[in-house]
Write an enzyme that holds these catalytic residues in place. Sequence first.
Site, PDB file in Angstrom:
ATOM      1  N   CYS A   1       8.714   3.212   3.428  1.00 30.20           N
ATOM      2  CA  CYS A   1       9.697   3.611   4.510  1.00 30.20           C
ATOM      3  C   CYS A   1      11.018   2.786   4.555  1.00 30.20           C
ATOM      4  O   CYS A   1      11.030   1.678   4.169  1.00 30.20           O
ATOM      5  CB  CYS A   1       8.956   3.514   5.915  1.00 30.20           C
ATOM      6  SG  CYS A   1       7.756   4.768   5.920  1.00 30.20           S
TER       7      CYS A   1
ATOM      8  N   VAL B   1       8.548  -8.543  12.161  1.00 28.12           N
ATOM      9  CA  VAL B   1       8.010  -8.431  10.801  1.00 28.12           C
ATOM     10  C   VAL B   1       8.966  -7.628   9.985  1.00 28.12           C
ATOM     11  O   VAL B   1       9.229  -8.100   8.760  1.00 28.12           O
ATOM     12  CB  VAL B   1       6.744  -7.575  11.037  1.00 28.12           C
ATOM     13  CG1 VAL B   1       6.237  -7.266   9.654  1.00 28.12           C
ATOM     14  CG2 VAL B   1       5.871  -8.085  11.936  1.00 28.12           C
TER      15      VAL B   1
ATOM     16  N   ASN C   1      -3.845   2.573   5.151  1.00 29.95           N
ATOM     17  CA  ASN C   1      -3.117   1.157   4.650  1.00 29.95           C
ATOM     18  C   ASN C   1      -4.204   0.393   4.118  1.00 29.95           C
ATOM     19  O   ASN C   1      -4.122  -0.642   3.480  1.00 29.95           O
ATOM     20  CB  ASN C   1      -2.384   0.314   5.601  1.00 29.95           C
ATOM     21  CG  ASN C   1      -1.084   0.816   5.778  1.00 29.95           C
ATOM     22  OD1 ASN C   1      -0.710   1.996   4.932  1.00 29.95           O
ATOM     23  ND2 ASN C   1      -0.249   0.588   6.854  1.00 29.95           N
TER      24      ASN C   1
END
Length: 435
Positions: free
Chosen positions: A120, A332, A23
């Site tokens: 995802c 989140v 990431n």
Amino acid sequence: MTTMAVRGGRPLEGTVAVRGAKNLVSKAMVAALLGRTPSRLRNVPDVSDVGIVSSLLTLHGVTVRPGDERGEIVMDPAGVERADVADINAHAGSSRVPILLCGPLLHRLGRAFIPDLGGCRIGDRPIDFHLDALRGFGAVVDKEPDGLHITAPTGLKGMKLSLPYPSVGATEQTLLTAVCAEGVTELSNAAVEPEIMDLIAILQKMGAIIEVHTDRVIRVTGVPALSGYTHRALPDRIEAASWACAALATGGHVTVDGARQADMMTFLNVFRRVGGEFAVADSGITFWHPGGQLSSIALETHVHPGFMTDWQQPLAVALTQASGLSILHETVYENRFGFAGALTSMGATIQLYRECLGGLPCRFGQRNFVHSAVLSGPSKLYAADLEIPDLRGGFSYLIAALAAQGTSTVRGIDIIKRGYENFESKLAGLGADVS
Ligand code: EPU
């Protein structure tokens, strides 16, 4: 679809190495587009998301080649050019990174294109914050059937923006655009994940002027041009935590070479509260199950410096082995308990709730999102036939299969290759019985 047979019941023992964080690496590769000279990125893992960004850069005229050391890539943006929309669509399908190319491409070419985004399936994953930021800089966004076409007819200008939520991607979008925008950009409620700090370090090496304040405010003073960088990517703290959870769930002992304490403080505190032990060395961190019962906990995911959402699924598998009730509140993503059904089918006791089972302010309460879980343990896990739902959920299935009695069949393991380098050989090296 690639399938792995996992014969569970053996503790994982040994050493694995983690390299650069997926990431960060993908964003660092995008940053190379902004340089007038080549950039050199080290510690790049061999994961499929890196391959996707390489293809996207190549489509845009960037030469991407291996560097001198293992895991080093050199990116030369001298010939940046427009890419064919159909080609972008064909290459971008499974990644969210293409949206981050917008700012750099607007600076270099005056236009950019965003395809239908993948990533995802862990929630809706909208891009409204990104588009608001781009519009704030003066970009014009046209929705066409093939995707979003973005132009900057009057150039990009610094601005003030407060994010509705400290989104990692929207913060990166703003940084990658602000560095070469005219004037000052002030971003409030920014995300401050270690991967973002590493991206800021890269941009600073390139010539950017970026101040990070203590209150989630980032100020960027635009500069007319940037040069290339040489940088070693920070280690992957999600992969490191995944191996730690695998050690705990299987009653094992795993050294994660490359894991860095400073980026994992919150995880380490939780690992210790659950009953896992760890030892920090200069070269990495060793994690183990000390024997006896693990303890249940109440845990809420949050943006940094909170407990990462990406650590939640692997830890949940270990929590099925803790005695008592553990409570998880995911704040989140609205849909990150997709893996719970599979764990339940293996013998875990997990109840899911729409209510917020925690005190953190959360965007999902009272909105019908199943985003809290109660796990009751310890549960004996039994082998099952599993199909992987998403990257982190997928690795969690592997951990569950490794902890379970019998031989599990795990289907769709290609998804795991998006973020876990050589995980098959790493598993074998830890003594797992997989084929
Ligand atoms: N959000 C919006 N609108 C936006 C952008 C985000 O509502 O325009 C919401 C999202 O729907 C989500 C929340 O804000 O509910 C946080 O999303 P964020 O933008 O922070 O996530 P991201 O940048 O899309 C990155 C990582 C994720 C990681 C999150 C949180 C990459 C490529 N992906 O996603 O990693 O979970 O930050 O740390 O960096 C993974 O590695 O498996 C993964 C999913």
